[in-house]
Design a protein around this motif. Structure first.
Motif, PDB file in Angstrom:
ATOM      1  N   UNK A 104      27.739  21.995   4.964  1.00 46.23           N
ATOM      2  CA  UNK A 104      27.253  20.407   6.036  1.00 46.23           C
ATOM      3  C   UNK A 104      27.472  19.563   6.250  1.00 46.23           C
ATOM      4  N   UNK A 105      27.906  18.891   5.038  1.00 48.57           N
ATOM      5  CA  UNK A 105      28.142  17.316   5.408  1.00 48.57           C
ATOM      6  C   UNK A 105      29.472  17.369   7.013  1.00 48.57           C
ATOM      7  N   UNK A 106      30.456  18.443   6.040  1.00 47.98           N
ATOM      8  CA  UNK A 106      31.162  17.905   7.302  1.00 47.98           C
ATOM      9  C   UNK A 106      30.591  18.478   9.060  1.00 47.98           C
ATOM     10  N   UNK A 107      29.957  18.985   8.580  1.00 44.10           N
ATOM     11  CA  UNK A 107      29.427  19.764  10.653  1.00 44.10           C
ATOM     12  C   UNK A 107      28.943  18.131  10.858  1.00 44.10           C
ATOM     13  N   UNK A 108      27.950  17.230  10.084  1.00 38.64           N
ATOM     14  CA  UNK A 108      27.070  16.340   9.731  1.00 38.64           C
ATOM     15  C   UNK A 108      28.297  15.195  10.429  1.00 38.64           C
ATOM     16  N   UNK A 109      29.160  15.329  10.022  1.00 36.72           N
ATOM     17  CA  UNK A 109      29.914  14.023  10.397  1.00 36.72           C
ATOM     18  C   UNK A 109      31.163  14.305  11.554  1.00 36.72           C
ATOM     19  N   UNK A 112      28.473  13.694  14.631  1.00 44.62           N
ATOM     20  CA  UNK A 112      28.968  12.313  14.549  1.00 44.62           C
ATOM     21  C   UNK A 112      29.376  11.703  15.443  1.00 44.62           C
ATOM     22  N   UNK A 113      30.564  11.908  14.495  1.00 47.31           N
ATOM     23  CA  UNK A 113      32.229  11.759  15.776  1.00 47.31           C
ATOM     24  C   UNK A 113      32.140  12.371  17.057  1.00 47.31           C
ATOM     25  N   UNK A 114      31.681  13.809  17.383  1.00 46.06           N
ATOM     26  CA  UNK A 114      31.825  14.204  18.422  1.00 46.06           C
ATOM     27  C   UNK A 114      30.739  13.365  19.502  1.00 46.06           C
ATOM     28  N   UNK A 115      30.112  12.694  19.375  1.00 48.69           N
ATOM     29  CA  UNK A 115      28.057  11.840  19.787  1.00 48.69           C
ATOM     30  C   UNK A 115      28.627  10.900  19.980  1.00 48.69           C
ATOM     31  N   UNK A 116      29.855  10.020  19.049  1.00 50.80           N
ATOM     32  CA  UNK A 116      30.076   8.504  19.017  1.00 50.80           C
ATOM     33  C   UNK A 116      30.994   8.475  20.244  1.00 50.80           C
ATOM     34  N   UNK A 117      31.322   9.668  21.115  1.00 51.24           N
ATOM     35  CA  UNK A 117      32.623  10.216  22.019  1.00 51.24           C
ATOM     36  C   UNK A 117      31.767   9.374  23.333  1.00 51.24           C
ATOM     37  N   UNK A 118      30.142   9.587  23.810  1.00 53.24           N
ATOM     38  CA  UNK A 118      29.814   8.963  24.738  1.00 53.24           C
ATOM     39  C   UNK A 118      29.589   7.757  25.258  1.00 53.24           C
ATOM     40  N   UNK A 119      29.467   6.976  24.090  1.00 54.50           N
ATOM     41  CA  UNK A 119      29.138   5.426  24.353  1.00 54.50           C
ATOM     42  C   UNK A 119      30.207   4.567  24.071  1.00 54.50           C
ATOM     43  N   UNK A 133      35.471  17.431  27.633  1.00 52.03           N
ATOM     44  CA  UNK A 133      34.082  16.371  27.945  1.00 52.03           C
ATOM     45  C   UNK A 133      34.506  16.586  26.170  1.00 52.03           C
ATOM     46  N   UNK A 134      33.345  15.584  25.867  1.00 53.81           N
ATOM     47  CA  UNK A 134      32.923  15.447  25.292  1.00 53.81           C
ATOM     48  C   UNK A 134      32.928  16.750  23.332  1.00 53.81           C
ATOM     49  N   UNK A 135      32.288  17.396  23.832  1.00 53.94           N
ATOM     50  CA  UNK A 135      31.836  18.605  22.493  1.00 53.94           C
ATOM     51  C   UNK A 135      33.251  19.400  23.165  1.00 53.94           C
ATOM     52  N   UNK A 136      33.886  19.095  22.847  1.00 54.36           N
ATOM     53  CA  UNK A 136      34.655  19.907  23.517  1.00 54.36           C
ATOM     54  C   UNK A 136      36.278  19.187  21.909  1.00 54.36           C
ATOM     55  N   UNK A 137      36.160  17.713  21.679  1.00 60.39           N
ATOM     56  CA  UNK A 137      36.307  17.432  20.462  1.00 60.39           C
ATOM     57  C   UNK A 137      35.497  17.852  18.731  1.00 60.39           C
ATOM     58  N   UNK A 138      34.387  18.449  18.652  1.00 61.05           N
ATOM     59  CA  UNK A 138      33.493  18.919  17.672  1.00 61.05           C
ATOM     60  C   UNK A 138      35.128  19.941  16.943  1.00 61.05           C
ATOM     61  N   UNK A 139      35.543  21.106  17.544  1.00 61.18           N
ATOM     62  CA  UNK A 139      36.374  21.758  16.902  1.00 61.18           C
ATOM     63  C   UNK A 139      37.460  20.941  16.053  1.00 61.18           C
ATOM     64  N   UNK A 141      37.402  17.414  15.171  1.00 59.85           N
ATOM     65  CA  UNK A 141      36.521  16.656  14.223  1.00 59.85           C
ATOM     66  C   UNK A 141      36.038  17.958  12.569  1.00 59.85           C
ATOM     67  N   UNK A 142      35.137  18.942  13.165  1.00 59.41           N
ATOM     68  CA  UNK A 142      35.120  20.172  12.822  1.00 59.41           C
ATOM     69  C   UNK A 142      37.211  20.009  11.331  1.00 59.41           C
ATOM     70  N   UNK A 143      37.950  20.690  11.914  1.00 62.75           N
ATOM     71  CA  UNK A 143      39.114  20.514  11.992  1.00 62.75           C
ATOM     72  C   UNK A 143      39.463  19.127  10.590  1.00 62.75           C
ATOM     73  N   UNK A 144      39.316  18.165  11.340  1.00 63.20           N
ATOM     74  CA  UNK A 144      40.413  16.740  10.888  1.00 63.20           C
ATOM     75  C   UNK A 144      39.313  16.527   9.876  1.00 63.20           C
ATOM     76  N   UNK A 145      38.175  16.819   9.731  1.00 62.70           N
ATOM     77  CA  UNK A 145      37.435  16.004   8.689  1.00 62.70           C
ATOM     78  C   UNK A 145      37.253  17.384   7.644  1.00 62.70           C
ATOM     79  N   UNK A 146      37.681  18.932   7.700  1.00 57.35           N
ATOM     80  CA  UNK A 146      37.723  19.711   6.566  1.00 57.35           C
ATOM     81  C   UNK A 146      38.943  19.606   5.243  1.00 57.35           C
ATOM     82  N   UNK A 147      39.939  19.143   6.214  1.00 58.28           N
ATOM     83  CA  UNK A 147      40.773  18.676   5.698  1.00 58.28           C
ATOM     84  C   UNK A 147      41.178  17.936   5.275  1.00 58.28           C
TER      85      UNK A 147
END
Length: 171
Positions: A104-109, A112-119, A133-139, A141-147
């Motif tokens: 859940x911590x990884x998903x939350x961050x 957040x990272x994906x959401x920051x791409x809109x501003x 599209x910014x949503x394409x960055x979600x995986x 972020x999941x990968x980099x944050x998990x690692x």
């Protein structure tokens, strides 16, 4: 290398974000030993730049930073924001003593990272292209944050991290 083509809201925004991020970093950075702090600043910068160069440049070229396709001073200043962002990720991870809620911590961050791409897009820092599209960055972020989380656990088992842990005996 030109410093910038025009000095407008994206450059001003990067300055403001850098001032805020590095002020917070300097206030919090004494919580970790110097080697751990430097390691995660370098880790954050490196992993961010590697993924950004992979997705945002080269053959794939899904977005450009700031005003042009060419790298400018403010592109590198933008990249320097990856370092304190990773430090905050690790700092909050340790502060909240994340264990069972790691996913859940990884998903939350990642959200957040994906959401920051809109501003960032609205401010002209990132200009998406080629159907990205910014949503394409979600995986990503999941990968980099998990690692990063697993890497931090490995580092924490090697270096003494001075923040208190609930399961430690206090002497």
């Amino acid at each position: 290398m030109n410093l910038w083509e025009s000095f407008d809201k994206n450059e001003i925004s990067i300055f403001i974000m850098m001032a805020a991020a590095y002020t917070a970093f300097f206030l919090l950075s004494k919580k970790f030993s110097r080697p751990v702090t430097l390691l995660f600043l370098l880790w954050g910068y490196t992993i961010g730049v590697v993924f950004d160069f992979t997705i945002g440049g080269g053959v794939i070229d899904f977005y450009k930073l700031n005003d042009t396709q060419n790298y400018k001073l403010f592109d590198f200043l933008y990249y320097s924001l990856f370092a304190p962002a990773t430090f905050f990720f690790v700092y909050v991870y340790e502060l909240l003593q994340i264990k069972k809620s790691f996913i859940w911590y990884i998903i939350g961050w990642a959200l957040l990272g994906t959401g920051m791409q809109w501003p960032f897009s609205w401010l002209g820092i990132i200009d998406f292209q080629n159907g990205y599209q910014p949503v394409y960055s979600f995986p990503v972020f999941l990968t980099t944050l998990t690692v990063t989380g697993f890497y931090y656990e490995r580092v924490r088992s090697t270096f003494e991290v001075p923040l208190p842990r609930k399961n430690m005996d206090h002497k």
